[in-house]
Scaffold this motif. Structure first.
Motif, PDB file in Angstrom:
ATOM      1  N   GLU A 103      87.000 -29.883  76.739  1.00 15.57           N
ATOM      2  CA  GLU A 103      86.120 -30.039  75.578  1.00 15.57           C
ATOM      3  C   GLU A 103      86.496 -31.297  74.799  1.00 15.57           C
ATOM      4  O   GLU A 103      85.639 -32.113  74.460  1.00 15.57           O
ATOM      5  N   LEU A 104      87.798 -31.468  74.564  1.00 10.84           N
ATOM      6  CA  LEU A 104      88.244 -32.644  73.808  1.00 10.84           C
ATOM      7  C   LEU A 104      87.852 -33.932  74.530  1.00 10.84           C
ATOM      8  O   LEU A 104      87.374 -34.886  73.923  1.00 10.84           O
ATOM      9  N   GLY A 105      88.037 -33.936  75.841  1.00 10.14           N
ATOM     10  CA  GLY A 105      87.798 -35.147  76.625  1.00 10.14           C
ATOM     11  C   GLY A 105      86.334 -35.504  76.767  1.00 10.14           C
ATOM     12  O   GLY A 105      85.987 -36.673  76.932  1.00 10.14           O
ATOM     13  N   THR A 106      85.465 -34.513  76.719  1.00 13.29           N
ATOM     14  CA  THR A 106      84.044 -34.831  76.828  1.00 13.29           C
ATOM     15  C   THR A 106      83.449 -35.114  75.451  1.00 13.29           C
ATOM     16  O   THR A 106      82.389 -35.703  75.330  1.00 13.29           O
ATOM     17  N   MET A 107      84.191 -34.702  74.408  1.00 12.03           N
ATOM     18  CA  MET A 107      83.725 -34.944  73.047  1.00 12.03           C
ATOM     19  C   MET A 107      84.135 -36.349  72.604  1.00 12.03           C
ATOM     20  O   MET A 107      83.363 -37.100  72.040  1.00 12.03           O
TER      21      MET A 107
ATOM     22  N   SER B 136      87.098 -41.745  74.697  1.00 13.01           N
ATOM     23  CA  SER B 136      87.945 -42.927  74.842  1.00 13.01           C
ATOM     24  C   SER B 136      89.275 -42.536  75.467  1.00 13.01           C
ATOM     25  O   SER B 136      89.716 -41.396  75.372  1.00 13.01           O
ATOM     26  N   SER B 137      89.922 -43.496  76.125  1.00 13.91           N
ATOM     27  CA  SER B 137      91.164 -43.179  76.824  1.00 13.91           C
ATOM     28  C   SER B 137      92.294 -42.987  75.825  1.00 13.91           C
ATOM     29  O   SER B 137      92.169 -43.285  74.651  1.00 13.91           O
ATOM     30  N   GLY B 138      93.418 -42.493  76.328  1.00 14.05           N
ATOM     31  CA  GLY B 138      94.553 -42.258  75.450  1.00 14.05           C
ATOM     32  C   GLY B 138      94.752 -40.788  75.150  1.00 14.05           C
ATOM     33  O   GLY B 138      95.685 -40.412  74.446  1.00 14.05           O
ATOM     34  N   ALA B 139      93.903 -39.928  75.671  1.00  9.62           N
ATOM     35  CA  ALA B 139      94.000 -38.471  75.521  1.00  9.62           C
ATOM     36  C   ALA B 139      94.455 -38.038  74.123  1.00  9.62           C
ATOM     37  O   ALA B 139      93.740 -38.281  73.153  1.00  9.62           O
ATOM     38  N   GLU B 140      95.634 -37.447  74.025  1.00 12.73           N
ATOM     39  CA  GLU B 140      96.084 -36.875  72.756  1.00 12.73           C
ATOM     40  C   GLU B 140      95.990 -37.889  71.621  1.00 12.73           C
ATOM     41  O   GLU B 140      95.623 -37.533  70.494  1.00 12.73           O
ATOM     42  N   TRP B 141      96.327 -39.124  71.906  1.00 10.54           N
ATOM     43  CA  TRP B 141      96.298 -40.150  70.867  1.00 10.54           C
ATOM     44  C   TRP B 141      94.925 -40.167  70.195  1.00 10.54           C
ATOM     45  O   TRP B 141      94.805 -40.139  68.973  1.00 10.54           O
TER      46      TRP B 141
ATOM     47  N   TYR C 155      93.373 -38.734  80.737  1.00 12.88           N
ATOM     48  CA  TYR C 155      93.767 -40.115  80.448  1.00 12.88           C
ATOM     49  C   TYR C 155      92.781 -41.102  81.047  1.00 12.88           C
ATOM     50  O   TYR C 155      92.797 -42.269  80.734  1.00 12.88           O
ATOM     51  N   VAL C 156      91.937 -40.638  81.962  1.00 16.79           N
ATOM     52  CA  VAL C 156      90.997 -41.556  82.607  1.00 16.79           C
ATOM     53  C   VAL C 156      89.539 -41.135  82.413  1.00 16.79           C
ATOM     54  O   VAL C 156      88.699 -41.449  83.233  1.00 16.79           O
ATOM     55  N   THR C 157      89.252 -40.421  81.324  1.00 16.10           N
ATOM     56  CA  THR C 157      87.870 -39.947  81.109  1.00 16.10           C
ATOM     57  C   THR C 157      86.860 -41.073  81.225  1.00 16.10           C
ATOM     58  O   THR C 157      85.754 -40.868  81.701  1.00 16.10           O
ATOM     59  N   GLU C 158      87.259 -42.271  80.777  1.00 16.09           N
ATOM     60  CA  GLU C 158      86.311 -43.386  80.787  1.00 16.09           C
ATOM     61  C   GLU C 158      85.898 -43.766  82.198  1.00 16.09           C
ATOM     62  O   GLU C 158      84.938 -44.489  82.394  1.00 16.09           O
TER      63      GLU C 158
END
Ligand code: ARG
Length: 501
Positions: A101-105, A108-113, A256-259
């Protein structure tokens, strides 16, 4: 590499005294939009298959070959340890779904950051990049290389335990080799990754088939009476989870690579739902295989379970086992450094670490300073730590941030209710994972207080000492320019923006 070696001694202290001597975050956020790398990042190449491979290839590394004994010691019985193996898989799956959910919302890269930035603002986001660059990524590297060394040395030592100094030296050798590969070229790093991932799956298959064969022969005695043994304390269960969760770490790697994922709102959750249960299944079967070949006591006594397993089952082919484990761990360490370089690179580009760490080599186009920096810290950890202590320390620190990401999700449901969420998890999932992560962090402190946990906490908060002057107030000590210039000349690196002008 001689140039790189020359900088080893000198680079370390600099980061301590000035870990964020950059022009402040606002400036660098502007820079981010125009950074040419983002154009590269935006190419969507990772489909469902590569997504699953990225998750499985990162998760399966050293853990399944070193943790089973530790888990058995901490839980006291085969049954409880098996339940914890499965529970770790479930926890990773739930955590990863929340990350989907976080990654599709926030793509941008950097995940937790990026998630912390959205939910809590720059200070917690800085603390994350501070801890992950200085502790989390290097400790992953150190643990995996130590496991590599243990298996590599074990192959040559039959009569007694291998001397620690030799194991450590081989681990350092592994770090240097992986550093070289990744500084040499990105393509070489990728090739190593692919070949070694395939080899690691072969290793897993050998263990599972060997175990199945033993079971068919009727070797089921160690699997009966699984729950005879003392009931472990709550704190012991939490540290047993640390051991198991290490083997599952990497479940958030796709974030980390959602983009780069094609159609991320579909493929990110799908890769997670295929990849993590697959790893859980492999781990469960491997554990059963080990017990088909040896008793729990033999498993605890074994320095390298997979080698003992190979000696029992593979006969003349026993050498296959240490070989495939070294290959698996080498690949895992390679992937970890690859990702670490990227993270360090991104965080410093955002103004959260020294500028020099975001520079790339003029001809090789590899983020050499970041890689060297990580390897230096990993080297120190190999010299002063043991696999067990590093895993505890790693998991304790990592779960503070995984829990933080759950909190970020929950907070944003309230503060950003109208944000588009292409993939939405039931809110109970992050709540459960958050509660478990609090337990994982607090239980060991209460049960067996160790000074290391306090150090870890102080270290995390210590980041604020650097955050306030260098990031928030944007101060840059004057000598920093000289330091940057020095390393630029020494390592032949330049800021990425200058290369495309
Ligand atoms: N689970 C892996 C292992 O058992 C370690 C993964 C390290 N984490 C990472 N994000 N690279 O060795």
């Amino acid at each position: 590499t001689t140039g790189a070696n020359g900088s080893f001694g000198a680079e370390g202290p600099e980061t301590e005294t000035d870990s964020s001597g950059t022009g402040g975050m606002r400036k660098s956020l502007e820079r981010k939009g125009s950074a040419p790398n983002d154009a590269v990042h935006l190419q969507r190449r990772v489909g469902l298959f590569s997504g699953v491979a990225l998750i499985v290839g990162t998760m399966i590394g050293s853990g399944i070959f070193v943790s089973p004994s530790g888990l058995l010691v901490r839980t006291g019985s085969v049954g409880v340890s098996f339940i914890i193996w499965l529970a770790c898989g479930l926890l990773s799956l739930l955590g990863a779904l929340a990350y989907a959910e976080l990654g599709t919302m926030n793509t941008s890269s950097g995940a937790e950051w990026a998630y912390f930035m959205d939910a809590f603002g720059p200070a917690p986001a800085f603390l994350f990049s501070w801890v992950s660059t200085l502790v989390l990524k290097p400790s992953q590297m150190a643990i995996i290389c130590l496991s590599f060394a243990q298996y590599a040395v074990e192959a040559f030592v039959t009569e007694c335990d291998p001397p620690t100094s030799v194991v450590k030296m081989v681990a350092l050798l592994a770090i240097v080799m992986i550093l070289f590969v990744n500084c040499y070229s990105v393509n070489l790093g990728m090739a190593v990754q692919n070949i070694f991932t395939a080899a690691k799956l072969v290793a897993v298959l050998i263990v599972i088939c060997g175990g199945a064969w033993k079971l068919f022969q009727g070797n089921t005695q160690h699997l009966s009476n699984a729950f005879s043994g003392d009931t472990p304390t709550l704190g012991a269960v939490a540290t047993a989870f640390y051991t198991g969760l290490w083997a599952y770490d990497g479940w958030n790697n796709l974030n980390y690579v959602t983009e780069e994922i094609k159609n991320p709102s579909k493929n990110l959750p799908r890769s997670i739902m295929i990849g993590i249960p697959l790893v859980t299944l492999c781990y469960a079967l491997i554990n059963i295989s080990y017990l088909a070949a040896m008793s729990p006591t033999e498993m605890i006594d074994s320095e390298a379970v997979a080698v003992t397993f190979g000696n029992r089952i593979l006969g003349a082919m026993a050498w296959l086992m240490p070989l495939s484990v070294t290959v698996s761990t080498f690949g895992s360490a390679n992937g970890t450094l690859f990702a670490a370089g990227r993270l360090c690179f991104a965080a410093s580009r955002e103004g959260h670490l020294m500028d020099i760490l975001s520079y790339v080599h003029v001809r090789r186009l590899t983020p050499a300073p970041g890689l060297i920096f990580h390897s230096l810290i990993a080297t120190a950890m190999v010299l002063y730590g043991t696999i067990g202590s590093l895993i505890d320390f790693f998991s304790f620190t990592a779960w503070i941030f995984y829990g933080g990401a759950m909190l970020a999700l929950i907070v944003m449901r309230f503060t950003k209710p109208n944000y588009p969420r292409p993939y939405k998890v039931p809110i109970i999932i992050p709540v459960v994972v958050l509660v478990i992560s609090i337990y994982l962090v607090v239980a060991p402190i209460i049960d067996t207080p160790r000074i290391e946990y306090l150090y870890a906490l102080l270290f995390i908060l210590g980041g604020l000492i650097f955050y306030v002057p260098f990031v928030k107030l944007g101060m840059t000590p004057r000598f920093m320019n000289k330091v940057t210039l020095f390393f630029q000349l020494l390592l032949e690196v330049v800021p990425t923006s200058s290369m495309f002008e």
